[in-house]
Design a protein around this motif. Structure first.
Motif, PDB file in Angstrom:
ATOM      1  N   ARG A  45      45.808  25.740  16.480  1.00 49.38           N
ATOM      2  CA  ARG A  45      46.568  26.900  16.124  1.00 49.38           C
ATOM      3  C   ARG A  45      46.886  27.762  17.063  1.00 49.38           C
ATOM      4  O   ARG A  45      46.149  27.762  18.143  1.00 49.38           O
ATOM      5  CB  ARG A  45      45.436  27.787  15.199  1.00 49.38           C
ATOM      6  N   ASN A  46      48.134  28.686  16.916  1.00 43.01           N
ATOM      7  CA  ASN A  46      48.517  29.412  18.098  1.00 43.01           C
ATOM      8  C   ASN A  46      48.231  31.121  17.355  1.00 43.01           C
ATOM      9  O   ASN A  46      47.723  30.942  16.231  1.00 43.01           O
ATOM     10  CB  ASN A  46      49.769  29.331  18.469  1.00 43.01           C
ATOM     11  N   ASP A  47      48.596  31.968  18.096  1.00 43.88           N
ATOM     12  CA  ASP A  47      48.605  33.308  17.705  1.00 43.88           C
ATOM     13  C   ASP A  47      49.501  33.598  16.511  1.00 43.88           C
ATOM     14  O   ASP A  47      49.101  34.448  15.485  1.00 43.88           O
ATOM     15  CB  ASP A  47      48.858  34.125  18.719  1.00 43.88           C
ATOM     16  N   LYS A  48      50.649  32.896  16.298  1.00 44.59           N
ATOM     17  CA  LYS A  48      51.462  33.043  15.239  1.00 44.59           C
ATOM     18  C   LYS A  48      50.863  32.560  13.833  1.00 44.59           C
ATOM     19  O   LYS A  48      50.895  33.079  12.884  1.00 44.59           O
ATOM     20  CB  LYS A  48      52.661  32.397  15.342  1.00 44.59           C
ATOM     21  N   ASP A  49      50.295  31.307  14.203  1.00 47.13           N
ATOM     22  CA  ASP A  49      49.633  30.685  12.854  1.00 47.13           C
ATOM     23  C   ASP A  49      48.560  31.744  12.563  1.00 47.13           C
ATOM     24  O   ASP A  49      48.503  31.863  11.301  1.00 47.13           O
ATOM     25  CB  ASP A  49      49.057  29.310  13.343  1.00 47.13           C
ATOM     26  N   ARG A  50      47.671  32.169  13.332  1.00 42.95           N
ATOM     27  CA  ARG A  50      46.535  33.058  12.978  1.00 42.95           C
ATOM     28  C   ARG A  50      46.947  34.307  12.139  1.00 42.95           C
ATOM     29  O   ARG A  50      46.572  34.575  11.204  1.00 42.95           O
ATOM     30  CB  ARG A  50      45.834  33.521  13.930  1.00 42.95           C
ATOM     31  N   LEU A  51      48.149  34.910  12.641  1.00 47.49           N
ATOM     32  CA  LEU A  51      48.710  35.928  12.120  1.00 47.49           C
ATOM     33  C   LEU A  51      49.301  35.774  10.544  1.00 47.49           C
ATOM     34  O   LEU A  51      49.285  36.465   9.666  1.00 47.49           O
ATOM     35  CB  LEU A  51      49.907  36.677  12.922  1.00 47.49           C
ATOM     36  N   ILE A  52      49.943  34.673  10.626  1.00 48.02           N
ATOM     37  CA  ILE A  52      50.724  34.306   9.322  1.00 48.02           C
ATOM     38  C   ILE A  52      49.419  34.155   8.243  1.00 48.02           C
ATOM     39  O   ILE A  52      49.574  34.534   7.028  1.00 48.02           O
ATOM     40  CB  ILE A  52      51.498  33.124   9.366  1.00 48.02           C
ATOM     41  N   LEU A  53      48.480  33.117   8.467  1.00 48.16           N
ATOM     42  CA  LEU A  53      47.216  32.838   7.742  1.00 48.16           C
ATOM     43  C   LEU A  53      46.494  34.096   7.154  1.00 48.16           C
ATOM     44  O   LEU A  53      46.134  34.276   5.968  1.00 48.16           O
ATOM     45  CB  LEU A  53      46.392  31.820   8.187  1.00 48.16           C
ATOM     46  N   LYS A  54      46.105  35.025   8.169  1.00 48.33           N
ATOM     47  CA  LYS A  54      45.624  36.431   7.876  1.00 48.33           C
ATOM     48  C   LYS A  54      46.459  37.170   7.105  1.00 48.33           C
ATOM     49  O   LYS A  54      45.811  37.805   5.791  1.00 48.33           O
ATOM     50  CB  LYS A  54      45.335  37.144   9.237  1.00 48.33           C
ATOM     51  N   THR A  55      47.697  37.178   7.162  1.00 43.88           N
ATOM     52  CA  THR A  55      48.704  38.064   6.021  1.00 43.88           C
ATOM     53  C   THR A  55      48.488  37.221   4.746  1.00 43.88           C
ATOM     54  O   THR A  55      48.485  38.047   3.867  1.00 43.88           O
ATOM     55  CB  THR A  55      50.082  37.962   6.730  1.00 43.88           C
ATOM     56  N   MET A  56      48.453  35.964   4.590  1.00 43.52           N
ATOM     57  CA  MET A  56      48.512  35.369   3.131  1.00 43.52           C
ATOM     58  C   MET A  56      47.075  35.109   2.845  1.00 43.52           C
ATOM     59  O   MET A  56      47.111  34.628   1.701  1.00 43.52           O
ATOM     60  CB  MET A  56      49.209  34.186   3.389  1.00 43.52           C
TER      61      MET A  56
END
Length: 91
Positions: free
Chosen positions: A16-27
């Motif tokens: 995972r990268n930072d973008k993946d973490r941000l998207i998963l946290k948002t959803m």
């Protein structure tokens, strides 16, 4: 990739990268639904200027032959109506 012990496709493992973490946290609070994640939340990680559109639901996969398959949205209500079907055919 295997689902229920059957080989169904190909997958590549990656970190995972930072973008993946941000998207998963948002959803994480969305169980079923469709929507748009605003560009302001993804702008620092994304090269594009657009929003991220998502649809999170349960789907039923039906394989008719080696050259065609379909995905049908399973309605969580007691209503038997079919809301969305996606058909994939190899040409």
């Amino acid at each position: 990739m295997c689902i229920n012990g059957r080989k169904v496709g190909f997958a590549a493992k990656r970190k995972r990268n930072d973008k993946d973490r941000l998207i998963l946290k948002t959803m994480q609070s969305t169980t079923v639904g469709a929507g748009v994640i605003p560009a302001e939340l993804t702008r620092e990680f994304d090269e594009g200027e657009g929003e991220l559109i998502y649809m999170r639901a349960n789907y039923e996969r039906v394989v008719a032959s080696g050259d065609s398959e379909s995905y049908h949205l399973i309605n969580t209500d007691a209503c038997p109506d079919q809301e969305l079907s996606i058909f994939l055919m190899r040409s």
